[in-house]
Design an enzyme around this catalytic site. Structure first.
Site, short mmCIF file in Angstrom:
data_model
loop_
_atom_site.label_atom_id
_atom_site.label_comp_id
_atom_site.label_asym_id
_atom_site.label_seq_id
_atom_site.Cartn_x
_atom_site.Cartn_y
_atom_site.Cartn_z
N GLU A 1 81.78 -40.00 85.05
CA GLU A 1 80.57 -40.62 85.60
C GLU A 1 79.64 -41.11 84.51
O GLU A 1 78.87 -42.04 84.73
CB GLU A 1 79.82 -39.61 86.50
CG GLU A 1 80.36 -39.55 87.91
CD GLU A 1 79.44 -38.82 88.88
OE1 GLU A 1 78.43 -38.25 88.47
OE2 GLU A 1 79.77 -38.81 90.08
N HIS B 1 105.81 -29.20 81.94
CA HIS B 1 107.05 -29.45 82.66
C HIS B 1 106.86 -30.51 83.74
O HIS B 1 107.65 -30.61 84.68
CB HIS B 1 107.59 -28.13 83.24
CG HIS B 1 108.00 -27.21 82.14
ND1 HIS B 1 109.32 -26.99 81.79
CD2 HIS B 1 107.26 -26.50 81.25
CE1 HIS B 1 109.37 -26.17 80.76
NE2 HIS B 1 108.14 -25.86 80.41
N LYS C 1 79.90 -45.11 99.28
CA LYS C 1 78.95 -44.50 100.22
C LYS C 1 78.45 -45.53 101.21
O LYS C 1 78.39 -45.28 102.42
CB LYS C 1 77.74 -43.94 99.46
CG LYS C 1 77.97 -42.65 98.74
CD LYS C 1 76.62 -42.11 98.25
CE LYS C 1 76.80 -41.04 97.20
NZ LYS C 1 75.56 -40.70 96.52
O1 PA5 Z 1 76.34 -36.20 88.75
C1 PA5 Z 1 75.78 -36.59 89.75
O2 PA5 Z 1 74.58 -36.90 89.73
C2 PA5 Z 1 76.52 -36.69 91.07
O3 PA5 Z 1 77.82 -36.25 90.96
C3 PA5 Z 1 75.82 -35.87 92.14
O4 PA5 Z 1 75.73 -34.54 91.71
C4 PA5 Z 1 76.57 -35.96 93.48
O5 PA5 Z 1 76.72 -37.28 93.87
C5 PA5 Z 1 75.83 -35.17 94.55
O6 PA5 Z 1 74.56 -35.70 94.76
P1 PA5 Z 1 73.45 -34.89 95.52
O7 PA5 Z 1 73.17 -33.66 94.74
O8 PA5 Z 1 72.28 -35.80 95.59
O9 PA5 Z 1 73.99 -34.56 96.89
#
Ligand code: PA5
Length: 445
Positions: free
Chosen positions: A286, A307, A421
């Site tokens: 990310e 393996h 989303k």
């Molecule tokens: O690293 C991040 O910011 C994301 O992976 C969020 O943690 C994830 O999308 C969950 O978001 P939220 O905590 O708003 O539900």
């Protein structure tokens, strides 16, 4: 130092001169990080998470963890991405992937809200039958669909079982200080509430209430975890490539990428590292995977994957490098028994410790993969303690931040996550998404 970088096995792929060429860029990126003048600087709270935190909330986390430990058999942690991976990674690292089978006096801990699977949800609901349950819902935004749906299901379960007031004693909410739907709901119902700091993205939040509450419920010493991270904060504060292992690792990654090594594989030799691998993949995936850039983060557990994927790594397209987590000292060991008849021909291993054999498997594999053209970076971790894990988390955060800046991306946002989303909400009929829903439906015909 709990964590050390060993770059001996990349030396035949890159030179010290190439590393040195990054010096000015590292100094510049370090200045941006320390002065908060780089991209995404609103999200630098992780840099001081181990020393600059709300002490009152920290005490409340410990008290809530004790309350949960004494009042339930099953603790359900609801969250997705950065809102659950860190806690699960640390619990499995320090306890076990089989924590629920071998825990001693602690509640079982299950993670939910990270998928839309009806079968997983039904399975968990049946595991909760006849047991006392507490829930911690974790969502910074408070509006992420997967955890919101799971929370609705568990809120209903708890309210039916304990009544609304009884449920309120068992629901713990971790969310944004002011925004989102969870905060007003928690205030209205009287749920105990913890804060995801404004300046911390999900994948940089495990040392806030997001990770600390579930980790403390598992019986892990969160003081030690924080101390380890603080050791790392101090040790990794120099912008000197000879002294700052995170920065050196970040530079090596970027040089390898420039030489066509587009995939990084995090390698563990212990099954308890599986979820840590997942946390790490989210952190780097990310943070760096944007603007058509980034190293693709992948992971394996050896010997298991030797393996399966081992063949590709040794012999397939030369597009990857490996980063190996080497746990230097293990408390758990077992001596391989002798067989007087030697019917399996294994007596050359009689009396040897399994940890030593595992370490030898690692050394042998590193050499084989390097010979096969795969650069190997080894991260030596002193032991399997909360202090070392805290250090390791901070080490990867710092590497990731520096590496992202060197790559020329903002390592603290995740704009790409929104695309699925929006489509999903449109197709599910959320009001306000009608136009997108119509165009997506056309494409699905
Ligand atoms: O690293 C991040 O910011 C994301 O992976 C969020 O943690 C994830 O999308 C969950 O978001 P939220 O905590 O708003 O539900």
């Amino acid at each position: 130092m709990s964590v050390k970088l060993n770059d001996n096995y990349v030396k035949q792929f890159i030179t010290d001169e190439e590393i040195g060429e990054y010096r000015d860029r590292v100094i510049d990126a370090d200045r941006k990080l320390r002065t908060g003048t780089g991209e995404g600087s609103d999200f630098l709270g992780w840099m001081t998470a181990s020393c600059n935190y709300d002490r009152d909330e920290y005490d409340r986390i410990k008290k809530a963890a004790e309350k949960i430990r004494s009042s339930c058999d099953v603790f359900v942690v609801i969250g997705i991405g950065g809102s659950y991976l860190g806690a699960r990674a640390v619990i499995e690292f320090l306890k076990s992937p089989r924590y629920n089978q071998i825990k001693d006096g602690s509640p079982e801990i299950y993670f939910s809200g990270c998928d839309m699977s009806a079968s997983a949800m039904n399975e968990l609901l049946s595991l909760c039958k006849g047991k006392d349950v507490c829930v911690n819902v974790i969502s910074k935004s408070g509006v992420t669909t997967e955890p919101s749906v799971a929370f609705r299901v568990f809120r209903e379960l708890l309210e039916k079982k304990y009544g609304r007031e009884g449920a309120a004693e068992r629901i713990f909410v971790t969310t944004d200080r002011a925004r989102g739907i969870l905060k007003p709901l928690a205030d209205r119902e009287g749920y105990e509430r913890f804060v995801v700091p404004d300046n911390m993205g999900g994948r940089y939040s495990v040392l806030s209430a997001v990770g600390l509450l579930p980790i403390a419920v598992a019986g892990i010493d969160i003081d030690e975890l924080m101390s380890g991270a603080d050791d790392a904060r101090k040790a990794l504060s120099l912008n000197d490539l000879g002294k700052n292992d995170s920065y050196r690792y970040a530079v090596i990654r970027n040089i390898l990428l420039s030489k066509g090594k587009n995939v990084e594989i995090l390698v563990g030799y212990e099954p308890y590292l599986q979820m840590f691998n997942e946390w790490w993949k989210q952190l780097f995936g990310e943070s760096e995977g944007k603007d058509n850039k980034g190293i693709y983060p992948s992971s394996v557990i050896f010997s298991t994957d030797l393996h399966s994927l081992g063949q590709y790594i040794q012999d397939g397209q030369r597009l990857m490098f490996e980063t190996v987590i080497n746990i230097e000292h293990e408390d758990d060991d077992i001596i391989i028994p002798d067989d007087p008849e030697n019917c399996d021909g294994l007596n050359f291993l009689s009396g040897k410790s399994l940890c030593e054999v595992n370490r030898t498997a690692m050394r042998a594999t590193v050499l084989a993969h390097v010979d096969g053209g795969v650069p190997n970076i080894v991260i030596d971790v002193a032991d399997r303690s909360a202090r070392s894990v805290g250090y390791l988390i901070y080490f990867f955060w710092m590497t990731c931040a520096m590496s992202g800046y060197l790559l020329g991306v903002n390592p603290f946002n995740q704009p790409g996550v929104e695309a699925y989303k929006k489509n999903m909400l449109a197709l599910l009929g959320k009001p306000g998404y009608e136009e997108l829903a119509a165009s997506l439906s056309e494409k699905l015909k």
